[in-house]
Design an enzyme around this catalytic site. Sequence first.
Site, PDB file in Angstrom:
ATOM      1  N   ARG A 115      56.151  31.282  50.163  1.00 31.91           N
ATOM      2  CA  ARG A 115      54.885  31.786  50.564  1.00 31.91           C
ATOM      3  C   ARG A 115      54.251  31.941  49.076  1.00 31.91           C
ATOM      4  O   ARG A 115      54.757  31.483  48.235  1.00 31.91           O
ATOM      5  CB  ARG A 115      55.624  33.037  50.696  1.00 31.91           C
ATOM      6  CG  ARG A 115      56.429  34.625  49.511  1.00 31.91           C
ATOM      7  CD  ARG A 115      57.131  35.427  50.539  1.00 31.91           C
ATOM      8  NE  ARG A 115      57.582  35.489  49.189  1.00 31.91           N
ATOM      9  CZ  ARG A 115      56.955  36.711  48.316  1.00 31.91           C
ATOM     10  NH1 ARG A 115      55.625  36.309  48.188  1.00 31.91           N
ATOM     11  NH2 ARG A 115      57.803  36.915  47.374  1.00 31.91           N
ATOM     12  N   ASN A 163      54.017  33.963  39.261  1.00 33.62           N
ATOM     13  CA  ASN A 163      54.103  35.440  39.317  1.00 33.62           C
ATOM     14  C   ASN A 163      52.753  35.443  38.481  1.00 33.62           C
ATOM     15  O   ASN A 163      51.353  34.946  38.420  1.00 33.62           O
ATOM     16  CB  ASN A 163      55.361  35.762  39.311  1.00 33.62           C
ATOM     17  CG  ASN A 163      55.477  36.814  40.253  1.00 33.62           C
ATOM     18  OD1 ASN A 163      55.012  37.752  39.890  1.00 33.62           O
ATOM     19  ND2 ASN A 163      57.682  36.953  39.694  1.00 33.62           N
ATOM     20  N   ASP A 208      57.227  39.432  35.043  1.00 28.52           N
ATOM     21  CA  ASP A 208      57.000  39.410  36.510  1.00 28.52           C
ATOM     22  C   ASP A 208      55.537  39.376  36.693  1.00 28.52           C
ATOM     23  O   ASP A 208      54.523  39.095  35.801  1.00 28.52           O
ATOM     24  CB  ASP A 208      57.412  40.607  37.283  1.00 28.52           C
ATOM     25  CG  ASP A 208      56.943  40.606  39.159  1.00 28.52           C
ATOM     26  OD1 ASP A 208      55.994  39.767  39.738  1.00 28.52           O
ATOM     27  OD2 ASP A 208      57.706  41.043  39.421  1.00 28.52           O
TER      28      ASP A 208
END
Length: 289
Positions: free
Chosen positions: A103, A151, A201
């Site tokens: 994904r 990310n 992140d």
Amino acid sequence: MTVEALHGAEVAIDVRCLLGESPVWHAPAEELLWVDIRNATLHRWSYRSGNTTTVEVGHSLSAVAPRASGGYVVATRLGFGTVDEEGKFDMLALVDAGLAEHRMNDGKCDRQGRFFAGTMSERRLPGAGSLYRLDPNGSVARVLRGVTISNGLDWSPDDSIMYYVDSEAAGLDAFDFNHDTGEVTGRRRLVEIDRRLGLADGIAVDEDGCIWVALHSGGAVHRYSPTGALLARLELPVAVVTSCAFGSSDLGDLYITTAVRPNEHEDLAGALFRYPAGVKGFPGRSYEG
Ligand code: CA
């Protein structure tokens, strides 16, 4: 060097996400955009009215940016797409086609209006993902291979460096960025982050060129100098801190997305926080296609 301890992040918008991500300040509309990956929704919060609009897209979105011609460009499970103001979705380009367990994940526009977003295997297979670039003419280029969890990304104020997080690599990398072509070269490690402090992140670069890094499962955002020194640590009352972006009319607030940790209760998990950063950042950039 002493690390400054920062406090005072407060819930700005109490719209709870299961997995909030991709905050972006759309300056012309004075709106903050963000997505809930697990709920397939796009949220828009108006700075002027304080109202939040939630758009049900029906496709899992992992990143969003405004589109110069109206509506939004998005990264979805299968590839790049667009969403109009009413939530109508159109696919633009598939990526990692044929890789069913893949994904897309975080994404952002550069100053030339290209939209960068990467992929990951849901099983986190090492090196299975890539970083892609959607150019304004609609073509897609693979910028990087061998990524595990693509990310956060952002650019230095002078556009010479792209900062990038592969979360599984536990830190922050820098590349030389060619702003004419959108190509990256010269990868080097800028910051190592001990995994016990959380996994890097989403990120946001401020006007001083410092990099704010959200720490997934670390309950904090770190601010690093352009040379990689840890300058400050902002504590949050939620463990899963996913991303951050500068916003408000003066671009002086850091907006921070969070997520719910499965099987655990935290009062404020999934809320969107705001921290008056004491330094300004840059507004979100639009896709020029
Ligand atoms: Ca993320």
